[in-house]
Each structure stands twice: as structure tokens, then as C-alpha cells.
Design a protein around this motif. Sequence first.
Motif, PDB file in Angstrom:
ATOM      1  N   PHE A   1      74.354 -33.102  93.575  1.00 15.07           N
ATOM      2  CA  PHE A   1      74.588 -32.258  92.414  1.00 15.07           C
ATOM      3  C   PHE A   1      75.982 -31.639  92.455  1.00 15.07           C
ATOM      4  O   PHE A   1      76.533 -31.372  93.528  1.00 15.07           O
ATOM      5  CB  PHE A   1      73.537 -31.155  92.337  1.00 15.07           C
ATOM      6  CG  PHE A   1      72.200 -31.641  91.836  1.00 15.07           C
ATOM      7  CD1 PHE A   1      71.979 -31.816  90.485  1.00 15.07           C
ATOM      8  CD2 PHE A   1      71.173 -31.932  92.725  1.00 15.07           C
ATOM      9  CE1 PHE A   1      70.764 -32.261  90.014  1.00 15.07           C
ATOM     10  CE2 PHE A   1      69.946 -32.382  92.267  1.00 15.07           C
ATOM     11  CZ  PHE A   1      69.737 -32.551  90.905  1.00 15.07           C
ATOM     12  N   ALA A   2      76.520 -31.399  91.263  1.00 17.30           N
ATOM     13  CA  ALA A   2      77.834 -30.766  91.125  1.00 17.30           C
ATOM     14  C   ALA A   2      77.706 -29.258  91.288  1.00 17.30           C
ATOM     15  O   ALA A   2      76.618 -28.684  91.197  1.00 17.30           O
ATOM     16  CB  ALA A   2      78.414 -31.090  89.748  1.00 17.30           C
ATOM     17  N   ALA A   3      78.832 -28.617  91.541  1.00 11.83           N
ATOM     18  CA  ALA A   3      78.879 -27.159  91.512  1.00 11.83           C
ATOM     19  C   ALA A   3      78.456 -26.687  90.122  1.00 11.83           C
ATOM     20  O   ALA A   3      78.629 -27.392  89.119  1.00 11.83           O
ATOM     21  CB  ALA A   3      80.280 -26.659  91.837  1.00 11.83           C
TER      22      ALA A   3
ATOM     23  N   ALA B   1      71.294 -39.297  84.758  1.00 13.60           N
ATOM     24  CA  ALA B   1      72.134 -38.275  85.367  1.00 13.60           C
ATOM     25  C   ALA B   1      73.403 -38.115  84.538  1.00 13.60           C
ATOM     26  O   ALA B   1      74.024 -39.110  84.143  1.00 13.60           O
ATOM     27  CB  ALA B   1      72.489 -38.663  86.793  1.00 13.60           C
ATOM     28  N   ALA B   2      73.791 -36.874  84.261  1.00 12.07           N
ATOM     29  CA  ALA B   2      75.075 -36.582  83.615  1.00 12.07           C
ATOM     30  C   ALA B   2      76.089 -36.398  84.732  1.00 12.07           C
ATOM     31  O   ALA B   2      76.108 -35.366  85.403  1.00 12.07           O
ATOM     32  CB  ALA B   2      74.974 -35.335  82.754  1.00 12.07           C
ATOM     33  N   VAL B   3      76.896 -37.411  84.957  1.00 17.14           N
ATOM     34  CA  VAL B   3      77.761 -37.485  86.132  1.00 17.14           C
ATOM     35  C   VAL B   3      79.186 -37.079  85.762  1.00 17.14           C
ATOM     36  O   VAL B   3      79.759 -37.585  84.792  1.00 17.14           O
ATOM     37  CB  VAL B   3      77.759 -38.912  86.709  1.00 17.14           C
ATOM     38  CG1 VAL B   3      78.632 -38.996  87.948  1.00 17.14           C
ATOM     39  CG2 VAL B   3      76.336 -39.345  87.043  1.00 17.14           C
ATOM     40  N   VAL B   4      79.765 -36.172  86.534  1.00 18.54           N
ATOM     41  CA  VAL B   4      81.142 -35.737  86.312  1.00 18.54           C
ATOM     42  C   VAL B   4      82.077 -36.833  86.805  1.00 18.54           C
ATOM     43  O   VAL B   4      82.079 -37.177  87.988  1.00 18.54           O
ATOM     44  CB  VAL B   4      81.429 -34.421  87.045  1.00 18.54           C
ATOM     45  CG1 VAL B   4      82.864 -33.960  86.762  1.00 18.54           C
ATOM     46  CG2 VAL B   4      80.439 -33.341  86.639  1.00 18.54           C
ATOM     47  N   GLN B   5      82.844 -37.404  85.890  1.00 16.13           N
ATOM     48  CA  GLN B   5      83.764 -38.465  86.286  1.00 16.13           C
ATOM     49  C   GLN B   5      84.808 -37.915  87.262  1.00 16.13           C
ATOM     50  O   GLN B   5      85.356 -36.845  87.073  1.00 16.13           O
ATOM     51  CB  GLN B   5      84.468 -39.055  85.069  1.00 16.13           C
ATOM     52  CG  GLN B   5      85.310 -40.297  85.396  1.00 16.13           C
ATOM     53  CD  GLN B   5      86.020 -40.850  84.180  1.00 16.13           C
ATOM     54  OE1 GLN B   5      86.668 -40.109  83.453  1.00 16.13           O
ATOM     55  NE2 GLN B   5      85.905 -42.133  83.944  1.00 16.13           N
ATOM     56  N   GLY B   6      85.082 -38.663  88.292  1.00 12.14           N
ATOM     57  CA  GLY B   6      86.068 -38.251  89.287  1.00 12.14           C
ATOM     58  C   GLY B   6      85.440 -37.661  90.525  1.00 12.14           C
ATOM     59  O   GLY B   6      85.981 -37.798  91.613  1.00 12.14           O
TER      60      GLY B   6
ATOM     61  N   ARG C   1      79.444 -36.385  91.001  1.00 15.55           N
ATOM     62  CA  ARG C   1      78.326 -35.471  91.188  1.00 15.55           C
ATOM     63  C   ARG C   1      77.586 -35.242  89.866  1.00 15.55           C
ATOM     64  O   ARG C   1      78.155 -35.375  88.785  1.00 15.55           O
ATOM     65  CB  ARG C   1      78.819 -34.144  91.759  1.00 15.55           C
ATOM     66  CG  ARG C   1      79.354 -34.275  93.181  1.00 15.55           C
ATOM     67  CD  ARG C   1      79.544 -32.888  93.793  1.00 15.55           C
ATOM     68  NE  ARG C   1      79.871 -32.971  95.204  1.00 15.55           N
ATOM     69  CZ  ARG C   1      81.095 -32.871  95.701  1.00 15.55           C
ATOM     70  NH1 ARG C   1      82.105 -32.673  94.895  1.00 15.55           N
ATOM     71  NH2 ARG C   1      81.307 -32.967  96.999  1.00 15.55           N
ATOM     72  N   VAL C   2      76.329 -34.855  90.002  1.00 16.54           N
ATOM     73  CA  VAL C   2      75.428 -34.750  88.847  1.00 16.54           C
ATOM     74  C   VAL C   2      75.397 -33.318  88.335  1.00 16.54           C
ATOM     75  O   VAL C   2      75.032 -32.394  89.074  1.00 16.54           O
ATOM     76  CB  VAL C   2      74.012 -35.213  89.239  1.00 16.54           C
ATOM     77  CG1 VAL C   2      73.056 -35.050  88.063  1.00 16.54           C
ATOM     78  CG2 VAL C   2      74.032 -36.664  89.707  1.00 16.54           C
TER      79      VAL C   2
ATOM     80  N   VAL D   1      71.199 -28.072  94.876  1.00 11.70           N
ATOM     81  CA  VAL D   1      72.245 -27.616  93.953  1.00 11.70           C
ATOM     82  C   VAL D   1      73.167 -26.636  94.685  1.00 11.70           C
ATOM     83  O   VAL D   1      72.702 -25.614  95.192  1.00 11.70           O
ATOM     84  CB  VAL D   1      71.627 -26.940  92.716  1.00 11.70           C
ATOM     85  CG1 VAL D   1      72.720 -26.424  91.789  1.00 11.70           C
ATOM     86  CG2 VAL D   1      70.713 -27.909  91.976  1.00 11.70           C
ATOM     87  N   PRO D   2      74.474 -26.915  94.766  1.00  7.43           N
ATOM     88  CA  PRO D   2      75.383 -26.011  95.494  1.00  7.43           C
ATOM     89  C   PRO D   2      75.414 -24.618  94.876  1.00  7.43           C
ATOM     90  O   PRO D   2      75.519 -24.468  93.654  1.00  7.43           O
ATOM     91  CB  PRO D   2      76.755 -26.702  95.366  1.00  7.43           C
ATOM     92  CG  PRO D   2      76.451 -28.128  95.043  1.00  7.43           C
ATOM     93  CD  PRO D   2      75.180 -28.100  94.254  1.00  7.43           C
ATOM     94  N   THR D   3      75.308 -23.598  95.708  1.00  8.58           N
ATOM     95  CA  THR D   3      75.433 -22.215  95.266  1.00  8.58           C
ATOM     96  C   THR D   3      76.340 -21.486  96.238  1.00  8.58           C
ATOM     97  O   THR D   3      76.308 -21.745  97.445  1.00  8.58           O
ATOM     98  CB  THR D   3      74.055 -21.518  95.222  1.00  8.58           C
ATOM     99  OG1 THR D   3      73.347 -21.794  96.430  1.00  8.58           O
ATOM    100  CG2 THR D   3      73.243 -22.003  94.049  1.00  8.58           C
TER     101      THR D   3
END
Length: 588
Positions: A89-91, A153-158, A161-162, A197-199
Motif C-alpha cells: 500500500f501507498a502512503a 488496485a489503484a496503483v500510483v505510477q512510479g 504502491r496501491v 497501510v503505512p502510518t
Amino acid sequence: MPTAAWQVRITCGGETGSGFLVGSREVLTCAHVVDRDRRAQVVFVGRPDLGPVGATVVERGGWNGKVDDPGDVAVLLLDTVVPVEPARFAALDEAYAHPAPKLLGYGFPRGYDGGTLAEFRVTADQLIAGEWIQLEAWTPNGQPLARGFSGAAAVVQGTGRVAGMVSAAARSSDVRSGRMIPAHVIARHWPPAADLVPTHGFTADAKRLLRTTLVGMDESARPGELATLYADAVGPLGPAHPSREFDSHWDLAWYLLSEVVAAPGECPVTSLVEALAARTEDTAAQRSLRHWLHRYRRPADAAPPGPPPRPRWSPILVEVDRSGSGTGSFVVEISAFRAGHRHVVGTRTLPKARIRAFVLEHIDAAFHELDRRGSALIAFAVPREWLNQPLDEWHRAKDDTTPLGCFSPVVLMDIDRRRSGALQFRLHQKWENLDRLTSSVVHRIDCGSAHTADRLAVRLGSTHDPVGFGRPPKLADTRRLLAASLNAAVPIVVWPRTGCSGTHGPEAADSCAGHRFLDLLVEQLATVAPAELPEYVHALRRSAFVHDGETAHWARGLTLLWEDPRWFPEPGGYRRSPVGQEHWRGPA
């Protein structure tokens, strides 16, 4: 997208949707993809050789069957473990930067049995009905979100991460928009996702322990009592009113972790745990909460969310390169950097046996050239065969046996990579992403890893995460994997200089020293920004050096390869004359 291996196609009751692997067997998708069915078939997009894998629906988020019902989340448990690395997962704020990053979704609309990509962005960071984020098409002519993308998944390009999960598309084909359930809302409906999920300030282990403790407590607290706990936790400077009501202690804790921007110097989650520990009559829960406070309440937890200020380094660079006049002869150059300018302190061609004394003498002299407002950083750019040498353990002087790595942060760089324009270009690009991160998610290369060098290089080429090796690059296979990491422009690589022979098979990896090293490394770096790693490893080396335990400190012999080329700019022109052997020392 770095890889689509964890993306899956889900077939259930004649319907087709998307999903993504988030654990060894757990797959996330939308509840409406599986509807009321109990079983589904899963096919991994990047691993068609695995064939269809059976799965059981084990969790549903409370969705009641209508398009606007909340809790459109389902978890499938695969019948078997698959050799696929799960998605990460993304930030929490990664998808909401300005300008908005491109998001990618892998779906299976009618006519695309093999799947296709859609490009989109978030419209704003505002939650719709407390549940969804609105999506809009990246371009007016690309593949729109449509039936078959649900669960993607909605993935951040680059970064790969999701940021969330696609859950709906506009009913009219003329409206190119849709909805996403963001990661923190997924975790609201399926609490174990909170561990993933990063926190800011809290590792997965910290959240898992807190979650299991709170879920095990009496969850009969009335909304009014939970509202009072919220007000006490955020304090007088925090947000006065939450955006929703809470139904449990854990629900409140997760809201504080994922949706509250705390006032400077405040840590609402810690305040909540203190209050619960003081008021609960459950002795076991009280003991667990106090243990949590003792283990995870740290000064960093009181910092406000968001990236910390980037440390200002005053760098010293030691470059050791082959001279070309014999295998035992090296060109050694020591430089200090101040205000982006390079000052050469000393350069000489030497045999290997005389390098240490020359380097230490000129490092000491280089300190005179540094900006005293910054933190000293000593970087060794050396040939690859030197990378496992204990350079950070060199004694500072004959009359001072303090290891160099305990006196100042010491990092390694690969001299060949420093000379490569292409790799330096890619390192610059990757640090643009690393600057935004407040944690370091380690890509593990365990002992007995089945990675091949060429595949690892391709996989790592599109990620910027630190890479951690469980064993030193002494054996040929590990040296090849390290070379692949360097050639993929990985900015940060960590490994132990000793501890694992690498002679056991993969089945023994869980019990080996290298596996334990990586477990501790992953936990320790989970709350450390990539830019802060030299200072953090410096502190670890000091702790390891003074450690008096019966067994060696886990970080003893830890090696950090850390290269941010922005701190070590090359002067204009050639560093070596194209018509002679003398060394170019920069503009006159």
C-alpha cells in the motif's frame, strides 16, 4: 506499474472482476464482485503458469447489495500459498500530491479476457459519504473505467504502491469517472489491512498488537463515551469534531492513526492508549496496553504527520578507483563538499596497503572544509570487490581506536556506478520519489532466494525501495544479485558483513541468521525516512559497538550502501583529461 504479478482476475458466479494479492493467501476485491457466493476462481495476471487457483470468501465488509452501500470490500483466501510477492500500500497522502500522480488500474471489461489498463487520477482528497474518493480519466480518449474493473488496485505510477481499490464506474459512457475505496477505508472494513497501510510513527507490529488488544477488550462503549475519548486524545488544538461516529475502540484508534492531522507535539493514539490503560478494569488488557506504551511510545510519535525536514549533510567523499597500471595500484581522492562545490583535499596513486593511512589523514583535513551547520557524512566510493570491506570499522588514528562509523555516519557507494551517466540520471529520478517518503519499506532478498540476477534487475529497475540482503556478497550468487541491484539504480542496499554462510537450502531460511537480520531490519527501518538512514545506521553502529550482551548485537557489521548523487555533484568538464593521465581537479 513495476509488476502485475499480484494482480488477479476473479471469476465468480458467471461474473468477472479484478483483485490483488495482499498477503501470502489473501486477495482483496469488491464485495459485489463475489456477491453472495462463497467460492471463486483466481488467475494471476503475471503468472499464468499457476493456472486457476480456488479461493474462499472469508470476509465481507458489510455491503448490502446496492451501489451506494458502504463496505464494498471482500477478502478471498486462496486454497494454497502462491510464489507471488503481494502488493504494498501507498502512503496515505501519496495519491493526493500536486500535481496529481497518474493512477493505473488493471481490469477485465467485456472483450478483454486478458485484461487491460485504465489511467486515471483522483479528483480531490475529499471522501464522498465518508467512503469513496472520486476518480476521473487521465485523458479523454483512453480506456474508461467500466464493468470488469471492480476490485482493481489503484496503483500510483512510479512507485507501484496501491492507493485504494476501484469500486464503481459512471453509469453513462459520456462521463469518464469512477470511485475508489481508499486504503484507510478498506482497513476500516477489514481491520487486518491496517497492518499493511503505512502510518506515520507506527510499524505493522505496533498496529497489530494494538488492534488485537483493543478488539479483545469490551467493545460495548457507547458512541458518547468514544466521542469523549476522541476529544481527550486530540486535545484542545486538535480537530474538534470527527467526520463520523465510531463503533469500537479500535475504530477510534484507526481513525486517529489514518485520518487525524495532529497538532505539533501531540500523538493522539498514544494519548488514547494511556487513557484506556488507566480506565479499563480488564487486567490482561491493561497489561497489554502498558506493554504497548513501553515498547512503541517514542519521541518520533509526537511529530506531526508528513515528511520530516531533509537532513542537511556536510559530505566528505573518498573515491578509490583502479589506476589502470596494475591490479595492486589505486587512485585515491578525498574531497569535501560545501554549498554544492567540491574541494579536493588530496589525491594520490597508491598500493592497497597504504590507502588506509592516507585516507584517514585526509579525512581529518577535509573536516576543515565543511559547513559546520551540517552533519558530517563520510562516503566511500569503491570498487565492487571492496564493498564488503569493514571500512566503517577503520580506527580514526593510531592513538584513537574509535571506529570511523561510530564517529560519523559512513556510507558506501559503487565507484563504477558513480561514473555511469545513465545510472546517476536514474538515481536522481528515484530520489525525487524517496524525498516524499517518511518510511523505508525494505525489499527482502532472503538466504536461499530463488531470484535470478536478470529478473531481479528488471524488477528493481522501476522501484526505489531499499533492498536488504540476508547474507554478505561473498558467494558468487549473492555477488550477482548485488550487482543486479546496483545496475538497477537501487539507491539503498543493506546487508550484514557476516552471519550466514548461505550453504543451507531455502527450507532452512526461516531459522538462519540472515533471515533474523532482515526481520529486525524491516522492523527498525519502517519508521525511518530514506534520507535519514545514514544517521539512523550511525546510531545502530554505536549501539552495537557498546553492546555487552552474551551474543553480538544484530547490527554488528551492518553495511549501508546509500547513494544520493545530489550531495556529491561532479565538477564541470572531465574529471580525467581525455589526452593524458593527470586528474582533473575542477575549475581553476
